[in-house]
Scaffold this motif. Structure first.
Motif, PDB file in Angstrom:
ATOM      1  N   HIS A  68       0.837  -1.207   0.000  1.00 44.41           N
ATOM      2  CA  HIS A  68       0.000   0.000   0.000  1.00 44.41           C
ATOM      3  C   HIS A  68       0.878   1.265   0.000  1.00 44.41           C
ATOM      4  O   HIS A  68       0.676   2.165  -0.813  1.00 44.41           O
ATOM      5  CB  HIS A  68      -0.914  -0.047   1.226  1.00 44.41           C
ATOM      6  N   HIS A  72       1.881   4.686  -2.623  1.00 43.89           N
ATOM      7  CA  HIS A  72       1.972   6.117  -2.317  1.00 43.89           C
ATOM      8  C   HIS A  72       3.334   6.691  -2.722  1.00 43.89           C
ATOM      9  O   HIS A  72       3.417   7.836  -3.144  1.00 43.89           O
ATOM     10  CB  HIS A  72       1.745   6.368  -0.816  1.00 43.89           C
ATOM     11  N   TYR A  89     -10.679  10.529   4.041  1.00 41.06           N
ATOM     12  CA  TYR A  89      -9.679   9.468   3.856  1.00 41.06           C
ATOM     13  C   TYR A  89     -10.136   8.384   2.872  1.00 41.06           C
ATOM     14  O   TYR A  89      -9.424   8.060   1.919  1.00 41.06           O
ATOM     15  CB  TYR A  89      -9.357   8.863   5.230  1.00 41.06           C
ATOM     16  N   GLU A  95      -5.724   7.095  -1.892  1.00 44.66           N
ATOM     17  CA  GLU A  95      -5.965   5.994  -0.945  1.00 44.66           C
ATOM     18  C   GLU A  95      -6.695   4.842  -1.638  1.00 44.66           C
ATOM     19  O   GLU A  95      -6.350   3.673  -1.449  1.00 44.66           O
ATOM     20  CB  GLU A  95      -6.785   6.460   0.262  1.00 44.66           C
TER      21      GLU A  95
HETATM   22 ZN   LIG Z   1      -2.620   5.127   2.268  1.00 47.33          ZN
END
Ligand SMILES: [Zn+2]
Length: 144
Positions: A68, A72, A89, A95
């Motif tokens: 994950h 990013h 979020y 995300e």
């Molecule tokens: Zn994240």
């Protein structure tokens, strides 16, 4: 490459960085912190990892979090805003992309739908928020 050994050979990681995988990982700085789980700095895109989480977290969770967070890292390299405050979020495109990719990998390593839900639901997330995240990901976690 010093702390997370062998990730440069991992298919999910190579799926993120392609030919650049070794180069990116060799230059990726890891900062050990004492709060939270893992994150990526919005300033220079380096990885921040809670040392306590590394020693107490479940292996699958840590592994999927690395996947994950590496999404990013890539997003940061592409100049994307990681903490865009216009979004909640679970609605933030960066995300959703990182979660989708980690869930795809979770399915590949054999996690069940129930296990994926447990993985996704952090203590700061309500069940409704979790359902929203799963809906936003537009991914079927029941089947591969
Ligand atoms: Zn994240």
């Amino acid at each position: 490459m010093d702390y997370f050994r062998g990730f440069e050979k991992n298919s999910a990681v190579r799926g993120i960085f392609g030919e650049e995988t070794e180069k990116v990982l060799r230059n990726l700085k890891v900062d050990f912190i004492w709060f939270g789980y893992m994150g990526v700095s919005d300033d220079d895109g380096h990885l921040m990892v809670n040392k306590r989480y590394l020693s107490t977290g479940r292996t699958e969770d840590i592994y999927l979090d690395v996947i994950h967070e590496l999404c990013h890292v890539k997003q940061h390299m592409e100049g994307k805003e990681l903490f865009d405050p216009r979004y909640d979020y679970v609605d933030r495109p960066t995300e959703i992309e990182a979660y989708r990719y980690a869930v795809q990998e979770a399915k590949r390593i054999g996690l069940s739908a129930a296990e994926i839900r447990v993985y996704l639901k952090t203590e700061m997330m309500s069940t409704q928020t979790l359902d929203k995240l799963i809906k936003n990901m537009n991914i079927n976690i029941e089947k591969s």
